[in-house]
Design a protein around this motif. Structure first.
Motif, PDB file in Angstrom:
ATOM      1  N   MET A   1     105.765  31.188  18.753  1.00 60.82           N
ATOM      2  CA  MET A   1     104.655  30.440  18.197  1.00 60.82           C
ATOM      3  C   MET A   1     104.766  30.441  16.680  1.00 60.82           C
ATOM      4  N   SER A   2     104.422  29.330  16.077  1.00 56.89           N
ATOM      5  CA  SER A   2     104.376  29.304  14.617  1.00 56.89           C
ATOM      6  C   SER A   2     102.962  28.920  14.185  1.00 56.89           C
ATOM      7  N   LEU A   3     102.591  29.456  13.062  1.00 54.26           N
ATOM      8  CA  LEU A   3     101.256  29.183  12.531  1.00 54.26           C
ATOM      9  C   LEU A   3     101.345  28.098  11.467  1.00 54.26           C
ATOM     10  N   GLU A   4     100.460  27.134  11.563  1.00 56.63           N
ATOM     11  CA  GLU A   4     100.418  26.046  10.595  1.00 56.63           C
ATOM     12  C   GLU A   4     100.067  26.590   9.211  1.00 56.63           C
ATOM     13  N   THR A   5     100.390  25.820   8.201  1.00 54.24           N
ATOM     14  CA  THR A   5     100.145  26.267   6.828  1.00 54.24           C
ATOM     15  C   THR A   5      98.663  26.381   6.509  1.00 54.24           C
ATOM     16  N   ASN A   6      97.802  25.800   7.341  1.00 51.78           N
ATOM     17  CA  ASN A   6      96.362  25.939   7.111  1.00 51.78           C
ATOM     18  C   ASN A   6      95.659  26.706   8.242  1.00 51.78           C
ATOM     19  N   VAL A  39      94.869  40.073   6.230  1.00 48.46           N
ATOM     20  CA  VAL A  39      94.221  39.426   5.078  1.00 48.46           C
ATOM     21  C   VAL A  39      95.220  39.287   3.934  1.00 48.46           C
ATOM     22  N   GLN A  40      95.976  40.341   3.645  1.00 53.66           N
ATOM     23  CA  GLN A  40      96.969  40.272   2.566  1.00 53.66           C
ATOM     24  C   GLN A  40      98.000  39.178   2.830  1.00 53.66           C
ATOM     25  N   ALA A  41      98.474  39.104   4.058  1.00 56.26           N
ATOM     26  CA  ALA A  41      99.477  38.093   4.401  1.00 56.26           C
ATOM     27  C   ALA A  41      98.897  36.687   4.306  1.00 56.26           C
ATOM     28  N   TRP A  42      97.656  36.525   4.739  1.00 57.28           N
ATOM     29  CA  TRP A  42      97.011  35.205   4.661  1.00 57.28           C
ATOM     30  C   TRP A  42      96.846  34.782   3.208  1.00 57.28           C
ATOM     31  N   GLN A  43      96.386  35.713   2.384  1.00 58.49           N
ATOM     32  CA  GLN A  43      96.205  35.381   0.975  1.00 58.49           C
ATOM     33  C   GLN A  43      97.542  35.080   0.300  1.00 58.49           C
ATOM     34  N   ALA A  44      98.569  35.840   0.626  1.00 60.97           N
ATOM     35  CA  ALA A  44      99.889  35.620   0.026  1.00 60.97           C
ATOM     36  C   ALA A  44     100.474  34.270   0.439  1.00 60.97           C
ATOM     37  N   GLU A 173      92.656  31.598  29.736  1.00 57.85           N
ATOM     38  CA  GLU A 173      93.188  30.494  28.937  1.00 57.85           C
ATOM     39  C   GLU A 173      92.299  30.089  27.762  1.00 57.85           C
ATOM     40  N   PHE A 174      91.573  31.057  27.210  1.00 62.02           N
ATOM     41  CA  PHE A 174      90.769  30.805  26.012  1.00 62.02           C
ATOM     42  C   PHE A 174      91.587  31.012  24.738  1.00 62.02           C
ATOM     43  N   ALA A 175      92.470  32.023  24.775  1.00 67.63           N
ATOM     44  CA  ALA A 175      93.205  32.403  23.566  1.00 67.63           C
ATOM     45  C   ALA A 175      94.469  33.154  23.947  1.00 67.63           C
ATOM     46  N   ARG A 176      95.425  33.175  23.016  1.00 69.21           N
ATOM     47  CA  ARG A 176      96.583  34.055  23.125  1.00 69.21           C
ATOM     48  C   ARG A 176      96.160  35.419  22.593  1.00 69.21           C
ATOM     49  N   VAL A 177      96.606  36.465  23.217  1.00 67.87           N
ATOM     50  CA  VAL A 177      96.323  37.817  22.735  1.00 67.87           C
ATOM     51  C   VAL A 177      97.642  38.407  22.251  1.00 67.87           C
ATOM     52  N   ARG A 178      97.647  38.799  20.976  1.00 61.61           N
ATOM     53  CA  ARG A 178      98.870  39.286  20.340  1.00 61.61           C
ATOM     54  C   ARG A 178      98.553  40.523  19.511  1.00 61.61           C
ATOM     55  N   SER A 179      99.581  41.154  19.014  1.00 59.55           N
ATOM     56  CA  SER A 179      99.413  42.279  18.097  1.00 59.55           C
ATOM     57  C   SER A 179      99.460  41.762  16.665  1.00 59.55           C
ATOM     58  N   THR A 180      99.029  42.585  15.744  1.00 63.64           N
ATOM     59  CA  THR A 180      99.118  42.245  14.333  1.00 63.64           C
ATOM     60  C   THR A 180     100.559  41.948  13.941  1.00 63.64           C
ATOM     61  N   ASP A 181     101.499  42.780  14.378  1.00 64.46           N
ATOM     62  CA  ASP A 181     102.911  42.570  14.046  1.00 64.46           C
ATOM     63  C   ASP A 181     103.403  41.224  14.570  1.00 64.46           C
ATOM     64  N   GLU A 182     102.998  40.845  15.770  1.00 66.69           N
ATOM     65  CA  GLU A 182     103.422  39.558  16.336  1.00 66.69           C
ATOM     66  C   GLU A 182     102.837  38.394  15.521  1.00 66.69           C
ATOM     67  N   VAL A 183     101.583  38.517  15.127  1.00 63.56           N
ATOM     68  CA  VAL A 183     100.961  37.452  14.316  1.00 63.56           C
ATOM     69  C   VAL A 183     101.676  37.350  12.975  1.00 63.56           C
ATOM     70  N   LEU A 184     101.942  38.491  12.341  1.00 63.74           N
ATOM     71  CA  LEU A 184     102.627  38.474  11.050  1.00 63.74           C
ATOM     72  C   LEU A 184     104.015  37.861  11.161  1.00 63.74           C
ATOM     73  N   ALA A 185     104.690  38.095  12.258  1.00 61.43           N
ATOM     74  CA  ALA A 185     106.009  37.499  12.476  1.00 61.43           C
ATOM     75  C   ALA A 185     105.930  35.986  12.579  1.00 61.43           C
ATOM     76  N   ASP A 186     104.789  35.472  13.019  1.00 59.45           N
ATOM     77  CA  ASP A 186     104.591  34.024  13.163  1.00 59.45           C
ATOM     78  C   ASP A 186     104.309  33.323  11.836  1.00 59.45           C
ATOM     79  N   LEU A 187     104.001  34.090  10.793  1.00 55.72           N
ATOM     80  CA  LEU A 187     103.743  33.488   9.483  1.00 55.72           C
ATOM     81  C   LEU A 187     105.047  33.020   8.863  1.00 55.72           C
TER      82      LEU A 187
END
Length: 187
Positions: A1-6, A39-44, A173-187
């Protein structure tokens, strides 16, 4: 999964009042640290961070306005959010100003949700986000909850409630459940 720039990070109810021992036994002692990493990753990456504060209308609540427990924890209070919402119910979609309106006005279709408590405001908001058509991810290790007693003395631990939320959201099927590390990898 990739996260959009917004893709927006939605930080729910990270408030001093949840440190009160009256809440009981809690899970996930690393939740705040994981929220901080996100939060740090989002701001960066210059993605929007949305902060929500629960303003309880219950006279005895640690989260009531005017009480020290209503304050956001310092790490969250220091954020300059793209949007700041207050609410008095479980869903962030029933806060002020309107989360849904802001997301649609800013063409945000992806949400990553963190905060407290897992089986209350976090799960309710995640379900509504999914129902409203937003691509929703819950960073489960960036949430926390407390043991809870239900009908007939049935008691579930915070970990059991967190596990149930993960199953409800992803299995339902409401949401994907992931870890912080997995979300950060998607940035």
């Amino acid at each position: 999964m990739s996260l959009e720039t917004n893709a927006a990070l939605l930080v729910i109810d990270v408030q001093e009042g949840f440190k009160d021992p009256s809440w009981g036994e809690r899970d996930n002692p690393d939740a705040e640290a994981n929220i901080g990493r996100l939060v740090q990753a989002w701001q960066a990456s210059d993605r929007p961070v949305i902060v929500v504060r629960h303003d309880s209308t219950d006279a005895g609540s640690t989260l009531r306005p005017g009480q020290p427990g209503n304050d956001l924890v310092p790490e969250v209070a220091a954020i300059e959010p793209a949007l700041f919402i207050t609410k008095a119910v479980n869903s962030c979609f029933y806060g002020t100003p309107s989360l849904e309106d802001w997301l649609r006005e800013h063409d945000v279709s992806q949400l990553v949700i963190v905060g407290g408590t897992t089986n209350h405001c976090v799960e309710t908001t995640s379900r509504m986000a999914g129902n409203l058509g937003f691509d929703t991810t819950l960073a489960l290790d960036a949430t926390w909850t407390y043991d809870l007693e239900g009908p007939g003395g049935l008691r579930l631990s915070a970990q059991q409630l967190s596990d149930a939320t993960a199953v409800n959201l992803q299995g339902g099927e409401f949401a994907r459940v992931r870890s912080t590390d997995e979300v950060l990898a998607d940035l």
